[in-house]
Design a protein around this motif. Structure first.
Motif, short mmCIF file in Angstrom:
data_model
loop_
_atom_site.label_atom_id
_atom_site.label_comp_id
_atom_site.label_asym_id
_atom_site.label_seq_id
_atom_site.Cartn_x
_atom_site.Cartn_y
_atom_site.Cartn_z
N LEU A 33 0.92 -1.23 -0.11
CA LEU A 33 0.04 0.20 -0.18
C LEU A 33 0.88 1.30 -0.16
N SER A 34 1.78 1.19 0.62
CA SER A 34 2.84 2.44 0.70
C SER A 34 3.56 2.46 -0.74
N ALA A 35 3.82 1.55 -1.35
CA ALA A 35 4.22 1.47 -2.67
C ALA A 35 3.45 2.39 -3.58
N LEU A 36 2.25 2.10 -3.49
CA LEU A 36 1.24 2.28 -4.31
C LEU A 36 1.00 3.77 -4.16
N VAL A 37 0.91 4.31 -3.02
CA VAL A 37 0.63 5.55 -2.50
C VAL A 37 1.87 6.31 -3.19
N ALA A 38 3.20 5.77 -2.71
CA ALA A 38 3.85 6.67 -3.50
C ALA A 38 4.12 6.71 -5.00
N VAL A 39 3.66 5.83 -5.76
CA VAL A 39 3.88 5.78 -7.20
C VAL A 39 2.51 6.84 -7.45
N ARG A 40 1.56 6.87 -6.72
CA ARG A 40 0.43 7.70 -7.05
C ARG A 40 0.60 9.13 -6.64
N ASP A 41 1.73 9.47 -5.82
CA ASP A 41 2.08 10.80 -5.46
C ASP A 41 3.24 11.23 -6.21
N GLU A 42 4.02 10.35 -6.66
CA GLU A 42 5.20 10.56 -7.28
C GLU A 42 5.11 10.88 -8.97
N GLU A 43 4.19 9.72 -9.46
CA GLU A 43 4.04 9.89 -10.85
C GLU A 43 3.02 10.73 -11.54
N ASP A 44 2.14 10.04 -12.41
CA ASP A 44 1.26 10.81 -12.81
C ASP A 44 -0.03 10.73 -12.41
N GLY A 45 -0.22 10.52 -11.02
CA GLY A 45 -1.43 10.23 -10.66
C GLY A 45 -2.42 9.20 -10.78
N ARG A 46 -1.63 7.95 -11.40
CA ARG A 46 -2.37 6.65 -11.29
C ARG A 46 -1.70 5.59 -10.38
N PRO A 47 -2.39 5.16 -9.61
CA PRO A 47 -3.92 4.98 -9.67
C PRO A 47 -4.28 6.35 -9.05
N SER A 48 -5.64 6.53 -9.11
CA SER A 48 -6.45 7.61 -8.70
C SER A 48 -6.29 7.35 -7.13
N GLU A 49 -6.63 8.53 -6.51
CA GLU A 49 -7.01 8.33 -5.10
C GLU A 49 -8.05 7.29 -4.89
N GLU A 50 -9.02 7.31 -5.47
CA GLU A 50 -10.12 6.50 -5.31
C GLU A 50 -9.88 5.17 -5.46
N GLU A 51 -9.10 4.80 -6.57
CA GLU A 51 -8.52 3.43 -6.92
C GLU A 51 -7.67 2.86 -5.56
N LEU A 52 -6.90 3.74 -5.14
CA LEU A 52 -6.15 3.54 -3.79
C LEU A 52 -7.02 2.99 -2.96
N VAL A 53 -8.12 3.86 -2.51
CA VAL A 53 -8.92 3.69 -1.51
C VAL A 53 -9.66 2.19 -1.65
N GLU A 54 -10.13 2.06 -3.06
CA GLU A 54 -10.78 0.78 -3.39
C GLU A 54 -9.93 -0.43 -3.05
N MET A 55 -8.33 -0.02 -3.61
CA MET A 55 -7.45 -1.32 -3.42
C MET A 55 -7.26 -1.66 -1.64
N ALA A 56 -7.16 -0.56 -1.08
CA ALA A 56 -7.24 -0.70 0.36
C ALA A 56 -8.22 -1.47 0.86
N MET A 57 -9.49 -1.16 0.47
CA MET A 57 -10.67 -1.75 0.77
C MET A 57 -10.91 -3.38 0.62
N ALA A 58 -10.44 -3.44 -0.76
CA ALA A 58 -10.32 -4.92 -1.27
C ALA A 58 -9.30 -5.75 -0.64
N ALA A 59 -8.23 -5.44 -0.49
CA ALA A 59 -7.05 -6.14 -0.15
C ALA A 59 -6.69 -6.26 1.33
N GLY A 60 -7.05 -5.11 2.17
CA GLY A 60 -6.89 -4.91 3.35
C GLY A 60 -5.16 -4.48 3.67
#
Length: 75
Positions: A33-60
């Motif tokens: 999850l930290s890695a995905l957040v870092a990619v979202r914040d450092e790269e081009d905004g993908r995955p979106s914030e909503e997608e990050l939240v959905e991934m956190a919800m789906a995967a724990g």
């Protein structure tokens, strides 16, 4: 539909994944999850914030070390 007495608990449950993403943003760890957040914040905004939240919800919250999932390796 949830009964009135259950609505606060359901609201808190739905807020949990967003809180996890925000926590990982404030205090990143060596996990997926930290890695995905870092990619979202450092790269081009993908995955979106909503997608990050959905991934956190789906995967724990995956807590084991994830060297292959470091932001540098996801490029």
């Amino acid at each position: 539909m949830a009964s009135p007495e259950h609505r606060p608990a359901l609201a808190a449950l739905h807020a949990l994944p967003a809180d996890l993403v925000a926590d990982q943003r404030r205090r990143p760890e060596d996990d997926l999850l930290s890695a995905l957040v870092a990619v979202r914040d450092e790269e081009d905004g993908r995955p979106s914030e909503e997608e990050l939240v959905e991934m956190a919800m789906a995967a724990g919250r995956q807590r084991s070390p994830c060297a292959p999932c470091s932001p540098a390796s996801l490029n």
